[in-house]
Design an enzyme around this catalytic site. Structure first.
Site, short mmCIF file in Angstrom:
data_model
loop_
_atom_site.label_atom_id
_atom_site.label_comp_id
_atom_site.label_asym_id
_atom_site.label_seq_id
_atom_site.Cartn_x
_atom_site.Cartn_y
_atom_site.Cartn_z
N HIS A 1 42.40 -63.24 38.09
CA HIS A 1 43.21 -64.24 37.39
C HIS A 1 44.14 -63.59 36.36
O HIS A 1 45.31 -63.92 36.28
CB HIS A 1 42.30 -65.27 36.71
N HIS B 1 44.95 -75.11 38.32
CA HIS B 1 43.64 -75.31 37.70
C HIS B 1 42.68 -75.81 38.77
O HIS B 1 41.96 -76.80 38.57
CB HIS B 1 43.73 -76.26 36.50
N1 LIG Z 1 53.49 -65.74 41.97
C1 LIG Z 1 54.15 -65.31 40.87
N2 LIG Z 1 55.50 -65.15 40.87
C2 LIG Z 1 56.14 -64.74 39.78
N3 LIG Z 1 55.55 -64.47 38.61
C3 LIG Z 1 54.22 -64.61 38.53
C4 LIG Z 1 53.45 -65.03 39.65
N4 LIG Z 1 52.15 -65.09 39.29
C5 LIG Z 1 52.10 -64.73 37.98
N5 LIG Z 1 53.36 -64.43 37.53
C6 LIG Z 1 53.70 -64.05 36.15
O1 LIG Z 1 52.70 -63.17 35.63
C7 LIG Z 1 52.49 -63.45 34.25
C8 LIG Z 1 51.01 -63.70 34.00
O2 LIG Z 1 50.66 -64.92 34.62
P1 LIG Z 1 49.52 -65.80 33.95
O3 LIG Z 1 48.30 -64.93 33.69
O4 LIG Z 1 49.37 -67.05 34.77
O5 LIG Z 1 50.22 -66.15 32.55
P2 LIG Z 1 49.44 -66.97 31.39
O6 LIG Z 1 48.23 -66.12 31.07
O7 LIG Z 1 50.47 -67.05 30.31
O8 LIG Z 1 49.10 -68.30 32.02
C9 LIG Z 1 53.34 -64.66 33.90
O9 LIG Z 1 54.55 -64.21 33.31
C10 LIG Z 1 53.66 -65.28 35.24
O10 LIG Z 1 54.90 -65.95 35.20
#
Ligand SMILES: Nc1ncnc2c1ncn2[C@@H]1O[C@H](COP(=O)(O)OP(=O)(O)O)[C@@H](O)[C@H]1O
Ligand SMILES: [Mg+2]
Lengths: 94, 233, 722, 94
Positions: free
Chosen positions: C46, C92
């Site tokens: 995650h 979620h």
């Molecule tokens: N499938 C995807 N395409 C583009 N960017 C992604 C993707 N999955 C995650 N990211 C980017 O990776 C970073 C970390 O994601 P995430 O852990 O969900 O952020 P947060 O912890 O703020 O919810 C974020 O900037 C998110 O936009």
């Protein structure tokens, strides 16, 4: 026979209770500052038929477990008493 | 028309009301903090919609005790115009400035949709721009808008001409089907005896521009402006 | 320390032996329990993206309008007038499967925080939901709980839920997908980045007290196995939208202060992830005293404090001397804030409990050191195209389709969401894309989420390109220009070769489609391991898209407007029924080839539509998608409450494909007769097929001789209750 | 001293209770058909300080009357018991 069942549904102690804490700070802001904590829950009063108390109680327990409370975050308690007549059940409610 | 828009913790229609009054009607306004007691520069007080204090105990139950509500009560006493919208209506009832209470919707669900309102009283400061019997299209957005009052209270509301709006069909008929929340007698808005404090569940501030689906809500604000001898726009 | 204990701890924190070895090699010693827990969190799928990160590098993330691409809490794109649109979608799924109401509610809460952490005011929420069939009690329970939870949070917070998607498929039984997208607005000069670049800045934790919420059960058990943990099992997170509203307003004011250098939300892995990523982004270190963190419960350990996922909390970085200024804002909103640490030079995360040091790790290893995984992928054997059931009684089929859970009116769902608050909703839920006014301007923002999982299941590459194309088409049908993309990759267990292959192909398709259509991907989220009792969900790469309309006067809707208007189909209909709603209704096996996507054609089609909407040529435009041509026509009829008369619809394909096939790249439009030449000229310039279908008006939905349904009957079918 | 107060808030009999009837029909639909009536209410558990029981009870009654219940539509009942020590009150919370 007719019974009056009270079901008390509360959040498990470890579960966050925004409602309770908001009510507490509300009470504080109004000057009820001796309140240390508020936990919020549901109070359900059921009027139920049953051959005898044991059977009625079993049904209510079953309902509480399966429907009235959410086992993932809530606990429940049941209190049950016989009611002479439907009418007086009405009174008790009041 | 100098409008004061009250902001409780959890209020969210404050900005919408400001948009309607300030941008659409180009009237001066200011936000009034729930801890603020000063209303002397205000002609119209709006208690906007929202979830004050999360509506966690009961809608409006805690907001009613805020300092600003003392000021609003005094303001209403002096004959000032007060408009309670949605959560604001609930606060006014909790503060006993308006009779009755608002229960959970009969559906036990939140409802956000356009409804039709029949104007029952065309002579209140908020409805002079409407013909009695006129139908207004205005949205509702609430989970607890089910108007209740005990029989004597309801009777005196009806007798005193205090029921200002009822949910109705597009044609203006009062039917069960047109009642979105189970309100007694399809009541959507009531005014106090003196006629200066109005509470309503629908959101007139959401019906002030055709771009957003309709502008019937303007009638309420324009009426208030007229009542306050502001040259109507 | 006993090896057996370590083993079980590794399972608990979901690290494997090789990852543990990597930790030992990097830090040169055994990590203690708290450190191991933090590694478990940040090296998890995650937070660490260990299985997807390499694939995601293919995505186009640059563009002239991009102000912030992936890597921050949300992406940001310029929309003119000095304004930026900030948006992200997040899943979620797992929490919602356990407790649907709270799981969905806290999902909305989490994505709202990602947006206001960027300094943007949230103006819209979209919810993309996928459930198993409602005739199964558990699915119905999940469905009802999730809908209620999304409404409860968004309605109380005061951000309108303006759109999304809702599909049903047996593949989601027991494993619902709950993806929430949030869109916000901020002026360029106020756009925040959660980056700690100043040594000595103070770290404030503001919002809810920290409790034992959502600490990974297995982790917890294995690390605390020696203690009595009966009263301390991990708790489902209960959201507090009221507190979130106060947090949002406070953060938007903090964002105006020169003393505030960064704002970061706490999401998955709580304080650990938020604080470490904040410092690491700026190439700094940090020092935290967990004793300063206000607790909701007594007796919490540093481990629990660092890994708690209590909701409605934010980190605020403040310049030394700025404390008084931020305190004033916290106090105004009656928010509790603790000063829990400082940003340090160098590359270490140091956690104390009072005087006692509990964690001392190299930050880069912790945040970025997870060994990437590239498991084997294997293409599964293609299932042959099933025999197409020949179309008998098209009228009955049409009514059955309109009444089907996947196509019937969503009003019973979206009317429980406040979709109007903030006074910007021009086109609300129920149409193609939603259209919002950009306050204080003539501009509009078009928003949509899309993914037809059946196409993706048939062909992950083609299906994902179809999802991007459809999202763009929905935006264009409102008159807006597609601008940028966010995405949520919902897949099964990537350790199964077929599933990893789906992920590979899907990301490749996403990259190609976004590249060809010139749409940068600025944010997103990955949700893997959507597997219940050995069954994996259908691959579901949900596409969120934002578009801009420079002048709202040029907007276009999907509803037929005027009797006498002429109705046309733009695009070509091929013999494509595999993966269609028709096949599901006909009870035919959904194998075969996904409908083909021709992105060059797609761009020309969209250019033609935009030329027409700019000129005000069209009275309506509606994308042809699930259910095919007749369903699209019926929807425009129902939206506008106006009938339609079509003399025989003809084409070079079977009646079934003609009426209900789901060929891509098609749009149904209506035009005033005198403006038909403009439409013809525009489609000719773009070399798009144009077919006259019929005339708006009357009390019936009429197609050829075989279909003649009174509008009342059509609506009755479409408004079937859930 | 510390007390544990339970406050039961119920709708007045004359007030109709959509939630209660929804729960009842829900129960019927899954076979719990011996349920005649369900009335829904709130159950609040307060931890409160007070010099003695009488004082604490008076405070809780006051809160219930003025804040926790709305006399226009609701009735309330209060039950109060002393809590041995602060510690055990703490336990209840954790
Ligand atoms: N499938 C995807 N395409 C583009 N960017 C992604 C993707 N999955 C995650 N990211 C980017 O990776 C970073 C970390 O994601 P995430 O852990 O969900 O952020 P947060 O912890 O703020 O919810 C974020 O900037 C998110 O936009
Ligand atoms: Mg974040």
């Amino acid at each position: 026979m007719i019974f009056r069942a009270e079901v008390f549904v509360t959040l498990k102690p470890v579960v966050n209770d925004p409602q309770g804490s908001t009510i507490r700070s509300g009470l504080h802001s109004i000057g009820f500052d001796t309140v240390r904590e508020v936990r919020s829950g549901k109070y359900l009063v059921l009027t139920i038929e049953g051959a005898d108390e044991a059977i009625a109680r079993a049904r209510v327990e079953e309902m509480a477990r399966e429907v009235l409370a959410n086992p993932v975050i809530e606990d429940y308690r049941v209190r049950l008493e016989p009611v002479a007549t439907a009418a007086s059940a009405g009174e008790r409610r009041a | 028309m100098r409008t004061g828009i009250v902001v409780f913790p959890g209020t969210w229609s404050d900005r919408d009301c400001a948009h309607a009054v300030g941008e659409v009607l180009e009237q001066p306004y200011r936000f009034i903090d729930h801890r603020d007691r000063r209303l002397d520069d205000i002609d119209l007080v709006i208690l906007p919609g929202g979830f004050s204090y999360g509506d966690y105990l009961r809608c409006g139950a805690i907001a009613r005790f805020t300092p600003v509500m003392e000021a609003v009560a005094a303001f209403a006493d002096r004959g000032g115009l007060v408009l309670g919208i949605c959560n604001g209506f609930q606060v006014l009832q909790e503060a006993r400035l308006l009779p009755g209470a608002l229960l959970k919707n009969a559906s036990c669900e939140f409802r956000c949709e356009w409804v039709n309102l029949r104007v029952e009283q065309g002579d209140t400061p908020f409805t002079t721009d409407c013909r009695p019997g006129q139908v207004l299209r205005i949205p509702i957005s609430h989970g607890e808008g089910n108007f209740f009052a005990d029989e004597p209270t309801l009777a005196s509301l009806e007798a005193g001409g205090q029921v200002v709006f009822r949910y109705c069909t597009a044609g203006g008929r009062i039917t069960e089907g047109a009642n979105p929340n189970g309100s007694l007698a399809n009541i959507a808005g009531v005014i106090n005896k003196r006629g200066n404090v109005l509470g309503m569940m629908p959101h007139p501030e959401r019906a002030c521009e055709d771009l957003l689906g309709g502008s019937d809500g303007l009638a309420l604000f324009r009426s208030a402006m007229r009542a306050l001898q502001v040259v109507a726009v | 320390m006993a090896v057996a204990l370590r083993r079980s701890q590794l399972v608990g924190v979901a690290l494997d032996e090789s990852e543990y070895a990597a930790i030992l090699a990097a830090i040169g010693r055994e990590p203690n329990d708290v450190e191991l827990g933090m590694f478990g969190a940040l090296w998890s799928e995650h937070c660490g993206y260990k299985t997807s990160r390499a694939l995601l590098r293919q995505l186009p993330t640059q563009g002239p309008h991009v102000l912030q691409g992936p890597g921050e809490n949300a992406g940001a794109v310029d929309i003119g007038d000095g304004l930026a649109v900030v948006f992200k979608i997040e899943s979620h799924n797992h929490p919602s499967a356990i407790e649907p109401f709270q799981g969905a509610a806290t999902g909305v809460g989490g994505i709202l925080r990602d947006v206001f952490a960027m300094g943007a005011r949230p103006i819209a929420i979209l919810d993309d939901l996928h459930f198993g069939p409602l005739d199964q009690g558990r699915n119905r329970h999940l469905f009802k709980g999730v809908i209620a939870g999304i409404g409860a949070y968004g309605n109380c917070f005061g951000c309108p839920t303006v759109g999304g998607a809702l599909t049903f498929d047996d593949g989601y039984s027991e494993n619902p997908l709950v993806n929430a997208m949030c869109v916000g607005l901020v002026s360029h000069d106020r756009l925040r980045r959660a980056t700690a670049d100043r040594v000595g800045d103070l770290i404030f934790l503001v919002g809810a007290d920290t409790g034992r919420d959502g600490i990974h059960g297995a982790t917890f058990a294995s690390v605390e196995m020696d203690e009595d943990s009966s009263s301390r099992r991990p708790a489902v997170q209960v959201g507090n939208p009221f507190l979130e509203k106060l947090l949002c307003e406070a953060c938007l004011q903090l964002n105006e202060l020169a003393e505030v250098t960064a704002i970061q939300d706490l999401g998955a892995a709580g304080l650990t992830s938020a604080a470490c990523e904040l410092a690491h982004r700026g190439g700094r270190g940090l020092e935290i005293d967990v004793a300063q963190v206000s607790r909701r419960e007594g007796g919490m350990t540093p481990y629990e404090v660092m890994l708690s996922e209590s909701q409605e909390r934010m980190l605020v970085l403040v310049k030394p001397g700025g404390e008084a200024a931020v305190r004033r804002i916290f106090e105004h909103f009656e928010l509790h804030a603790d000063r829990i640490g400082t940003i340090t030079s160098g590359n270490r995360v140091q956690v104390r409990e009072g005087a006692v040091s509990v964690v001392d790790l190299p930050l880069d290893v912790l945040v970025d050191g997870v060994p990437l995984r590239s498991p084997p992928g294997r293409r599964p054997g293609q299932r042959a195209t099933p025999p197409i059931p020949i179309l008998v009684e098209p009228e009955q089929i049409l009514l059955k389709m309109l009444a089907s859970p996947n196509l019937r009116s969503r009003r019973p769902v979206y009317r429980t969401y406040d979709h109007q608050v903030l006074d910007n909703t021009v086109i609300g839920p129920g149409s193609d894309a939603s259209l919002l006014r950009v306050p204080g301007t003539r501009r509009g923002l078009a928003l949509t989420t899309d993914c037809n999982h059946r196409y993706v299941a048939l062909d992950p590459y083609e299906g994902t390109r179809a999802a991007v194309a459809e999202a763009a088409r929905n935006i264009v049908c409102t008159g807006a220009r597609p601008l940028a993309v966010t995405n949520c990759l919902n897949f099964g267990n990537p350790q199964r070769p077929e599933v990893f292959w789906q992920l590979q192909e899907s990301v490749r398709g996403l990259a190609d489609a976004c590249g060809e259509l010139g749409l940068p991907v600025v944010s997103g989220n990955v949700s893997l391991y959507n597997e219940t009792s050995g069954r994996n969900i259908p691959p579901t790469p949900v596409i969120g898209m934002v578009g801009v309309l420079d002048d709202l006067e040029r907007r276009c809707g999907a509803a037929f407007q005027e009797d006498g208007d002429l109705v046309f189909l733009l695009g070509e209909t091929r013999e494509e029924l595999s993966g269609s709603e028709y096949m599901v209704i006909a009870g035919a096996d959904t194998g075969g080839l996904a409908p083909a996507v021709d992105l060059a054609h797609e761009s020309r089609l969209q250019a033609a539509i935009l030329e027409c909407t700019q000129a005000g040529t069209l009275r309506s435009a509606h994308d042809v998608s699930d259910g095919g041509l007749l369903v699209a026509l019926a929807e425009s009829v129902l939206f506008g409450s106006r009938g339609l008369r079509c003399p025989a619809v003809v084409g070079p394909v079977s009646a079934a494909a003609l009426y209900f096939g789901e060929s891509q790249g098609r749009v149904v439009v209506s035009v005033a007769p005198r403006r038909v030449p403009e439409l013809q000229a525009a489609v000719a310039r773009q070399r798009i097929a144009l077919q006259a279908l019929g005339v708006v008006g009357g009390e019936f939905f009429q197609v050829g001789q075989e279909i003649r349904v009174p509008l009342g009957r059509l609506r009755e079918a479409w408004e079937t209750a859930f």
